[in-house]
Design an enzyme around this catalytic site. Structure first.
Site, PDB file in Angstrom:
ATOM      1  N   ASP A 105       1.649  -8.068  -0.078  1.00 21.95           N
ATOM      2  CA  ASP A 105       2.842  -7.085  -0.360  1.00 21.95           C
ATOM      3  C   ASP A 105       3.916  -8.101  -1.321  1.00 21.95           C
ATOM      4  O   ASP A 105       4.398  -8.809   0.236  1.00 21.95           O
ATOM      5  CB  ASP A 105       2.918  -5.934  -0.655  1.00 21.95           C
ATOM      6  CG  ASP A 105       2.679  -4.968  -0.241  1.00 21.95           C
ATOM      7  OD1 ASP A 105       3.152  -5.571   1.106  1.00 21.95           O
ATOM      8  OD2 ASP A 105       2.473  -3.957  -0.042  1.00 21.95           O
TER       9      ASP A 105
ATOM     10  N   ASP B  57       1.187   9.199   0.483  1.00 23.97           N
ATOM     11  CA  ASP B  57       0.183   9.173  -0.575  1.00 23.97           C
ATOM     12  C   ASP B  57      -0.709   8.843  -0.370  1.00 23.97           C
ATOM     13  O   ASP B  57      -1.676   8.849  -1.409  1.00 23.97           O
ATOM     14  CB  ASP B  57       0.743   9.027  -1.458  1.00 23.97           C
ATOM     15  CG  ASP B  57       1.448   7.932  -1.987  1.00 23.97           C
ATOM     16  OD1 ASP B  57       1.293   6.677  -1.095  1.00 23.97           O
ATOM     17  OD2 ASP B  57       1.604   6.944  -3.180  1.00 23.97           O
TER      18      ASP B  57
ATOM     19  N   HIS C 226      -1.275   4.972  -0.309  1.00 17.31           N
ATOM     20  CA  HIS C 226      -1.598   4.368  -0.571  1.00 17.31           C
ATOM     21  C   HIS C 226      -1.678   3.291   0.307  1.00 17.31           C
ATOM     22  O   HIS C 226      -1.065   3.131   1.954  1.00 17.31           O
ATOM     23  CB  HIS C 226      -0.653   3.571  -1.665  1.00 17.31           C
ATOM     24  CG  HIS C 226       0.686   3.525  -0.710  1.00 17.31           C
ATOM     25  ND1 HIS C 226       1.610   4.300  -0.906  1.00 17.31           N
ATOM     26  CD2 HIS C 226       1.370   2.194  -0.058  1.00 17.31           C
ATOM     27  CE1 HIS C 226       2.694   4.312  -0.249  1.00 17.31           C
ATOM     28  NE2 HIS C 226       2.138   2.676   0.288  1.00 17.31           N
TER      29      HIS C 226
ATOM     30  N   GLU D 173      -0.844   2.186  -5.187  1.00 20.34           N
ATOM     31  CA  GLU D 173      -0.271   3.628  -5.130  1.00 20.34           C
ATOM     32  C   GLU D 173      -1.657   4.143  -5.932  1.00 20.34           C
ATOM     33  O   GLU D 173      -2.400   3.594  -6.327  1.00 20.34           O
ATOM     34  CB  GLU D 173       0.471   3.719  -6.666  1.00 20.34           C
ATOM     35  CG  GLU D 173       1.472   3.393  -6.194  1.00 20.34           C
ATOM     36  CD  GLU D 173       2.198   4.027  -4.972  1.00 20.34           C
ATOM     37  OE1 GLU D 173       2.026   4.308  -3.988  1.00 20.34           O
ATOM     38  OE2 GLU D 173       3.773   3.670  -5.223  1.00 20.34           O
TER      39      GLU D 173
HETATM   40  C1  GLP Z   1       4.433   0.212   1.899  1.00 22.59           C
HETATM   41  C2  GLP Z   1       4.150  -0.938   2.453  1.00 22.59           C
HETATM   42  C3  GLP Z   1       2.434  -1.020   3.038  1.00 22.59           C
HETATM   43  C4  GLP Z   1       2.994   0.609   4.510  1.00 22.59           C
HETATM   44  C5  GLP Z   1       3.436   1.520   3.678  1.00 22.59           C
HETATM   45  C6  GLP Z   1       4.227   2.448   4.777  1.00 22.59           C
HETATM   46  O1  GLP Z   1       4.596   0.822   0.961  1.00 22.59           O
HETATM   47  N1  GLP Z   1       3.394  -1.613   0.971  1.00 22.59           N
HETATM   48  O2  GLP Z   1       1.885  -1.812   3.453  1.00 22.59           O
HETATM   49  O3  GLP Z   1       1.544   0.970   5.052  1.00 22.59           O
HETATM   50  O4  GLP Z   1       4.517   1.563   3.027  1.00 22.59           O
HETATM   51  O5  GLP Z   1       4.749   2.252   5.667  1.00 22.59           O
HETATM   52  P1  GLP Z   1       5.569   2.221   7.131  1.00 22.59           P
HETATM   53  O6  GLP Z   1       4.577   2.042   7.987  1.00 22.59           O
HETATM   54  O7  GLP Z   1       7.049   2.115   7.620  1.00 22.59           O
HETATM   55  O8  GLP Z   1       5.665   4.083   7.153  1.00 22.59           O
END
Ligand code: GLP
Length: 260
Positions: free
Chosen positions: A67, A136, A138, A143
């Site tokens: 993404d 949440d 995702h 989402e």
């Molecule tokens: C973002 C990314 C996800 C990731 C999530 C969790 O939303 N698009 O790919 O898994 O954050 O982030 P973190 O690993 O910093 O908790």
């Protein structure tokens, strides 16, 4: 789903890196799906170490990132282009022409997304997709209520995700509300999924994903239907799993031929 519970995020990152190393050694032109966020950082550090010290060769590897934000430059410190460059690509030898990250500044989003899907197909599909999980549930930026069959497309972030990701932006700067993300259906087509989750803050999302009902309210829960998902957590992230003793027993008694 195979669930591997490790004492620390460092131990978990080593297990994940070993899985990827063995894949690349078996298939030097492997296609890796990569993720951003703080979760995969230890994995990228370990892969970089394997490249430096053990000669792990990424010269035949192709990558596709999950993404990117829409509307910030790829040079912006919080862009996923920049994140990937700094945390991974500048430390290994993936050829630049083999690196794919959604273009958040494209002038034609639907056409770009279709082309991204086509490039994944042309590369032969993703061998292993690295994933983190949002609080949440995702994955990528899919989402809650995302179609579980969705493809690469534009998404609008929830307030919760905007707040969670504010830490990567400077004070007073707002997090973009729109992103391009691989779809849940795109992710489901990868041969393997390697999900990492660390810390007590992820425990609820991990339990919903692995043991809860399959629902678009927790997009990661569709991985229960994936042919080969490896979920690697640290102890705090596993704390709400009702069958964690069973998962630990399974891992400890894996036959030698199944170990990696
Ligand atoms: C973002 C990314 C996800 C990731 C999530 C969790 O939303 N698009 O790919 O898994 O954050 O982030 P973190 O690993 O910093 O908790």
């Amino acid at each position: 789903m195979e669930i591997i519970i490790q004492s620390t995020p460092e131990d978990a990152a080593k297990v994940a890196a070993l899985f990827i190393k063995q894949l690349i050694e078996r298939k030097p032109n492997a296609v890796l799906g990569l993720a951003t966020g703080s979760t995969p950082l230890g994995l990228y550090t370990e892969l970089a170490r394997m490249h430096r010290e053990d000669g792990l060769d990424f010269s035949g590897v192709t990558t596709f990132n999950l993404d990117e934000y829409i509307g910030i430059s790829s040079e912006h410190p919080a862009s996923y282009h920049r994140f990937m460059q700094e945390s991974f690509f500048s430390h290994v030898n993936v050829p630049t022409k083999n690196i794919h990250i959604p273009d958040g500044n494209t002038s034609n989003i639907p056409r770009f997304c279709e082309r991204y899907e086509e490039q994944i197909r042309q590369a032969g599909g993703i061998d292993v997709q690295v994933l983190g999980i949002g609080h949440d549930g995702h994955i990528g930026f899919n989402e809650p209520t995302s179609s579980l069959a969705s493809r690469t497309r534009i998404k609008t972030l929830t307030e919760e995700t905007i707040v969670a990701n504010q830490r990567f932006f400077t004070l007073g700067e707002s997090v973009p509300h729109h992103v391009i993300t691989m779809g849940v259906g795109t992710i489901m087509e990868s041969q393997n999924c390697l999900m990492l989750a660390f810390g007590a803050g992820k425990a609820q999302a991990v339990a919903s994903m692995a043991e809860g009902p399959i629902t678009a309210m927790c997009p990661a829960s569709i991985l229960q239907m994936h042919r080969k998902t490896l979920l690697i957590t640290d102890l705090p992230a596993s704390s709400l799993l009702t069958k964690s003793a069973y998962y630990q027993h399974v891992y400890a008694h894996k036959p030698n031929w199944q170990r990696f």
